[in-house]
Design a protein around this motif. Structure first.
Motif, PDB file in Angstrom:
ATOM      1  N   LEU A  48      27.454  42.477  51.950  1.00 53.18           N
ATOM      2  CA  LEU A  48      27.077  41.421  53.107  1.00 53.18           C
ATOM      3  C   LEU A  48      28.397  41.606  54.240  1.00 53.18           C
ATOM      4  O   LEU A  48      28.568  41.369  55.405  1.00 53.18           O
ATOM      5  CB  LEU A  48      26.867  40.038  52.155  1.00 53.18           C
ATOM      6  N   ALA A  49      29.540  41.893  53.152  1.00 51.11           N
ATOM      7  CA  ALA A  49      31.002  41.447  54.494  1.00 51.11           C
ATOM      8  C   ALA A  49      31.220  42.828  55.461  1.00 51.11           C
ATOM      9  O   ALA A  49      31.271  42.778  56.203  1.00 51.11           O
ATOM     10  CB  ALA A  49      31.858  41.005  53.339  1.00 51.11           C
TER      11      ALA A  49
ATOM     12  N   LEU B 126      33.666  36.288  55.618  1.00 52.21           N
ATOM     13  CA  LEU B 126      32.445  36.018  54.798  1.00 52.21           C
ATOM     14  C   LEU B 126      32.992  36.153  53.345  1.00 52.21           C
ATOM     15  O   LEU B 126      32.340  35.606  52.400  1.00 52.21           O
ATOM     16  CB  LEU B 126      31.617  36.442  55.248  1.00 52.21           C
ATOM     17  N   TYR B 127      33.791  37.221  53.020  1.00 51.38           N
ATOM     18  CA  TYR B 127      33.859  37.927  51.591  1.00 51.38           C
ATOM     19  C   TYR B 127      34.400  36.503  51.244  1.00 51.38           C
ATOM     20  O   TYR B 127      34.404  36.985  50.051  1.00 51.38           O
ATOM     21  CB  TYR B 127      34.580  39.148  51.789  1.00 51.38           C
ATOM     22  N   ARG B 128      35.947  35.874  51.268  1.00 53.08           N
ATOM     23  CA  ARG B 128      36.801  34.970  51.149  1.00 53.08           C
ATOM     24  C   ARG B 128      35.510  33.899  50.684  1.00 53.08           C
ATOM     25  O   ARG B 128      35.740  33.571  49.488  1.00 53.08           O
ATOM     26  CB  ARG B 128      37.520  34.708  51.965  1.00 53.08           C
ATOM     27  N   ARG B 129      34.923  33.167  51.627  1.00 54.41           N
ATOM     28  CA  ARG B 129      33.745  32.371  50.920  1.00 54.41           C
ATOM     29  C   ARG B 129      33.000  32.906  50.057  1.00 54.41           C
ATOM     30  O   ARG B 129      32.770  31.807  49.091  1.00 54.41           O
ATOM     31  CB  ARG B 129      33.161  31.470  52.069  1.00 54.41           C
ATOM     32  N   LEU B 130      32.149  33.695  50.054  1.00 52.44           N
ATOM     33  CA  LEU B 130      31.186  34.003  48.888  1.00 52.44           C
ATOM     34  C   LEU B 130      31.896  34.054  47.463  1.00 52.44           C
ATOM     35  O   LEU B 130      32.238  33.864  47.134  1.00 52.44           O
ATOM     36  CB  LEU B 130      30.311  35.260  48.953  1.00 52.44           C
ATOM     37  N   MET B 131      32.880  34.804  47.956  1.00 55.69           N
ATOM     38  CA  MET B 131      33.857  35.070  46.405  1.00 55.69           C
ATOM     39  C   MET B 131      34.481  33.932  45.969  1.00 55.69           C
ATOM     40  O   MET B 131      34.401  33.735  44.705  1.00 55.69           O
ATOM     41  CB  MET B 131      34.842  36.055  46.520  1.00 55.69           C
TER      42      MET B 131
ATOM     43  N   ALA C 187      31.735  32.414  43.654  1.00 51.78           N
ATOM     44  CA  ALA C 187      31.564  33.267  42.532  1.00 51.78           C
ATOM     45  C   ALA C 187      32.766  33.135  41.834  1.00 51.78           C
ATOM     46  O   ALA C 187      32.402  32.897  40.678  1.00 51.78           O
ATOM     47  CB  ALA C 187      31.635  34.473  43.349  1.00 51.78           C
TER      48      ALA C 187
ATOM     49  N   ARG D 291      28.034  39.785  41.702  1.00 53.08           N
ATOM     50  CA  ARG D 291      27.934  38.767  43.185  1.00 53.08           C
ATOM     51  C   ARG D 291      29.294  39.488  44.077  1.00 53.08           C
ATOM     52  O   ARG D 291      28.588  39.641  45.787  1.00 53.08           O
ATOM     53  CB  ARG D 291      28.620  37.661  42.760  1.00 53.08           C
ATOM     54  N   ARG D 292      30.168  39.903  43.216  1.00 51.66           N
ATOM     55  CA  ARG D 292      31.353  40.821  44.038  1.00 51.66           C
ATOM     56  C   ARG D 292      30.954  41.858  44.605  1.00 51.66           C
ATOM     57  O   ARG D 292      31.238  41.930  45.972  1.00 51.66           O
ATOM     58  CB  ARG D 292      32.128  41.661  42.816  1.00 51.66           C
TER      59      ARG D 292
ATOM     60  N   ALA E  89      28.664  40.487  47.974  1.00 50.01           N
ATOM     61  CA  ALA E  89      29.662  40.232  48.582  1.00 50.01           C
ATOM     62  C   ALA E  89      30.014  40.988  49.718  1.00 50.01           C
ATOM     63  O   ALA E  89      30.535  40.786  51.054  1.00 50.01           O
ATOM     64  CB  ALA E  89      30.924  39.189  48.202  1.00 50.01           C
TER      65      ALA E  89
END
Length: 278
Positions: free
Chosen positions: A72-73, A102-107, A110, A65-66, A69
């Motif tokens: 996408l980021a 976006l990266y902070r939100r997805l991580m 996760a 998932r990282r 992310a």
């Protein structure tokens, strides 16, 4: 004097045996604890191995998932090259650095999902370990079915007299001793004195029989350690009988001191003592 020396020697020997027995008990206790720990580790190994693999899969999923992310980021970051200057110029923070946000939100999502998965895996492991601890008395040796072809082929005896156990027949020797005591007809009381004097030595010999069985059960026979410990317990209890036999010898000679002295140390010879109808 000689009897006193012998008695002191037996007491010293008994004390030495007790010290050795205590040392062996401590050693056996440590061995039993180590064995229990190893058995517990073996019982719990499959559950722990399963949990470890589940945690590895959870970590791999998290890192997957990282990567998603990050991809996408990165795409959002390309868009941010245009929107970030525009957002700063117009005073709209939502347009600035969309890839990083976006990266902070997805991580964050996760990390939370991984923490929940890992907690569930560890809780399941703790439940399995607790269940195994509760069933630790149900050993394989208590549940296994012995194959019939490995069992000794002993025909059923038609009566107790037809059944014979080869080898060491302790019950037969004990029965012979009991029968000898029932039919014992001494020629005189001094013969009984001699028999009583040998009781401590006889009881010590009987005790050593079980000590020998304990040592052989521990080193030679394919028995569990509990069997050797049981034989050793009998040996230690019989050592107390040796002490009682020693006390009996002393008591017997004390209460019959005058009678025994007439035979062992007659005054002016045995014929002179006959005046007392000895």
């Amino acid at each position: 004097m000689a009897r006193g020396t012998a008695w002191a020697g037996r007491r010293a020997s008994t004390g030495a045996r007790r010290v050795l027995d205590k040392a062996r008990q401590r050693q056996d206790g440590r061995s039993a604890r180590d064995l229990a720990a190893k058995r517990s580790a073996i019982r719990k190994a499959p559950a722990r191995r399963t949990a470890r693999r589940a945690l590895l899969r959870s970590a791999a999923r998290h890192h997957g998932r990282r990567l998603v992310a990050a991809a996408l980021a990165g795409t959002a970051g390309l868009v941010g090259l245009v929107t970030s200057p525009l957002g700063r110029r117009l005073g709209i923070p939502a347009l600035a650095q969309p890839g990083r946000r976006l990266y902070r939100r997805l991580m964050g999502i996760a990390h939370k999902a991984r923490a929940e998965r890992d907690a569930a895996i560890r809780d399941r492991l703790h439940e399995q370990v607790a269940a195994l601890d509760g069933d630790q008395d149900d050993e394989v040796k208590d549940r296994v079915e012995r194959p019939d072809h490995l069992a000794p082929l002993i025909s059923s005896p038609t009566s107790e007299r037809d059944f014979r156990v080869p080898g060491f027949k302790f019950n037969q020797a004990a029965a012979e001793m009991e029968q000898a005591a029932r039919t014992y007809d001494p020629d005189g009381n001094m013969e009984v004195v001699e028999m009583v004097d040998t009781l401590p030595e006889a009881m010590e010999s009987i005790a050593k029989t079980f000590l020998t069985l304990a040592e052989r059960a521990d080193k030679e026979f394919a028995f569990e350690k509990e069997v050797a410990e049981a034989f050793n317990d009998i040996y230690k209890n019989l050592l107390g009988a040796v002490d009682f036999a020693t006390e009996l010898t002393k008591t017997f000679r004390k209460v019959h001191e005058a009678d025994i002295a007439r035979h062992e140390e007659p005054r002016n010879g045995t014929q002179a003592e006959k005046g007392w109808n000895v």
